[in-house]
Design an enzyme around this catalytic site. Sequence first.
Site, PDB file in Angstrom:
ATOM      1  N   THR A  15       0.817  -1.219   0.000  1.00  0.00           N
ATOM      2  CA  THR A  15       0.000   0.000   0.000  1.00  0.00           C
ATOM      3  C   THR A  15       0.847   1.264   0.000  1.00  0.00           C
ATOM      4  O   THR A  15       0.504   2.254  -0.645  1.00  0.00           O
ATOM      5  CB  THR A  15      -0.925   0.001   1.251  1.00  0.00           C
ATOM      6  OG1 THR A  15      -1.838  -1.075   1.111  1.00  0.00           O
ATOM      7  CG2 THR A  15      -1.702   1.286   1.398  1.00  0.00           C
ATOM      8  N   ASP A  59       1.528  -6.188  -4.664  1.00  0.00           N
ATOM      9  CA  ASP A  59       0.719  -6.289  -3.450  1.00  0.00           C
ATOM     10  C   ASP A  59       1.299  -7.493  -2.703  1.00  0.00           C
ATOM     11  O   ASP A  59       1.627  -8.509  -3.326  1.00  0.00           O
ATOM     12  CB  ASP A  59      -0.742  -6.553  -3.843  1.00  0.00           C
ATOM     13  CG  ASP A  59      -1.674  -6.547  -2.637  1.00  0.00           C
ATOM     14  OD1 ASP A  59      -2.580  -5.711  -2.607  1.00  0.00           O
ATOM     15  OD2 ASP A  59      -1.509  -7.403  -1.736  1.00  0.00           O
ATOM     16  N   THR A  91       1.616  -4.824   4.052  1.00  0.00           N
ATOM     17  CA  THR A  91       1.439  -5.301   5.423  1.00  0.00           C
ATOM     18  C   THR A  91       0.830  -6.711   5.488  1.00  0.00           C
ATOM     19  O   THR A  91       1.056  -7.423   6.460  1.00  0.00           O
ATOM     20  CB  THR A  91       0.537  -4.343   6.239  1.00  0.00           C
ATOM     21  OG1 THR A  91      -0.712  -4.225   5.571  1.00  0.00           O
ATOM     22  CG2 THR A  91       1.174  -2.991   6.411  1.00  0.00           C
ATOM     23  N   THR A 167       2.562 -10.460  14.135  1.00  0.00           N
ATOM     24  CA  THR A 167       1.365 -10.898  13.419  1.00  0.00           C
ATOM     25  C   THR A 167       0.626  -9.633  12.988  1.00  0.00           C
ATOM     26  O   THR A 167       0.572  -8.676  13.762  1.00  0.00           O
ATOM     27  CB  THR A 167       0.448 -11.680  14.395  1.00  0.00           C
ATOM     28  OG1 THR A 167       1.141 -12.864  14.780  1.00  0.00           O
ATOM     29  CG2 THR A 167      -0.877 -12.066  13.794  1.00  0.00           C
TER      30      THR A 167
END
Length: 345
Positions: A15, A59, A91, A167
């Site tokens: 992003t 991505d 991410t 995580t």
Amino acid sequence: MKRVNSVLLIFTGGTISMTPDPKTGALRPADFETFEKFMPELRELGIEISGIPLLPLVDSSDIIPEVWYRIALTIQENYEKFDGFVVLHGTDTMSYSASALSFMLSGLTKPVIFTGSQIPIGVLRTDAKENLITAIEIAGAKKGEKAIVPEVCIFFEDKLYRANRTTKQTSEHFSAFESYNYPALAEAGVHIKYFHSNIYQPDSECTLRVRTKTDRNIAILKIFPGITEQTVCGVLNISGLKAIVLETFGAGNAPRGDWFYQALKKATEKGIIIVNKSQCSTGTVEMGLYETSLNLLNAGVIGGYDITTEALVAKLMYLLGENGDIEKVKKLMAQSLCGEMTVTP
Ligand code: ASP
């Protein structure tokens, strides 16, 4: 005269580098030049910054282990030229890639800081600039000749975490990552506060060794009440399968049905490595604490302690890629190789 510290930015996409597609409006990675126009203000940091894009930018849902090798090799090729490295990455799978790099780069004495953003860098409310600027500062931070954080880490919003403990916890808030079972290595407020006792300190004489072989013949089996024999055996009988992440309940518990025990036992006897990972975010697997985990122990399942699924996937792929000897892989799975789990007696 004091030398200016230098940091290499390695772009993989995500992003942070995205712009909306003019036709569909969906976000997709922009070209490197679009991102680069935001670079001039970074030069005010007093750190020498260079950038290398790993094209095509993607991505992070499209990241495959080949991209991990390219990141590792880019770091190796530039290791002597820079004080630290920042990897810009989506991410969604950042914890997998950053965990993989923590295994692939052994003998690391320089920072490798992954970061990204929840809003693209060109949007007014972006979180990209703060993340990137602080990640660069951390990557370039030294005490004397030594790096302050000689580890693979993720920096996001205000926290620096050991990569293989993270995580992705939210797709909404700016604090995208959490490290449930290991404390932060640093916190960024008005100042960047380092928690030195949480940071791994390597022998400064060690030399970097990059290992890039991986084996993807693994699977994740998440159990649930009522799971059928057909489902379990379907996964365990995947052709070429070498290892399974078995996501269990609580402290590592699973159904006690005989068919379940027999299926796991048959698989481990065939040489398939099965690692017990709890579905809980915090706490550790304790095989044998309950009767419901004794069967797993007897079936040859290995305990994964408090490791994350992301680190477990990366560790299995890495160890299976590097070793033909299953017994050796099993032995190493029970050890913490680079701080990825807390081994309890
Ligand atoms: N889909 C994006 C990616 O992982 C999300 C992000 O970067 O935050 O590449």
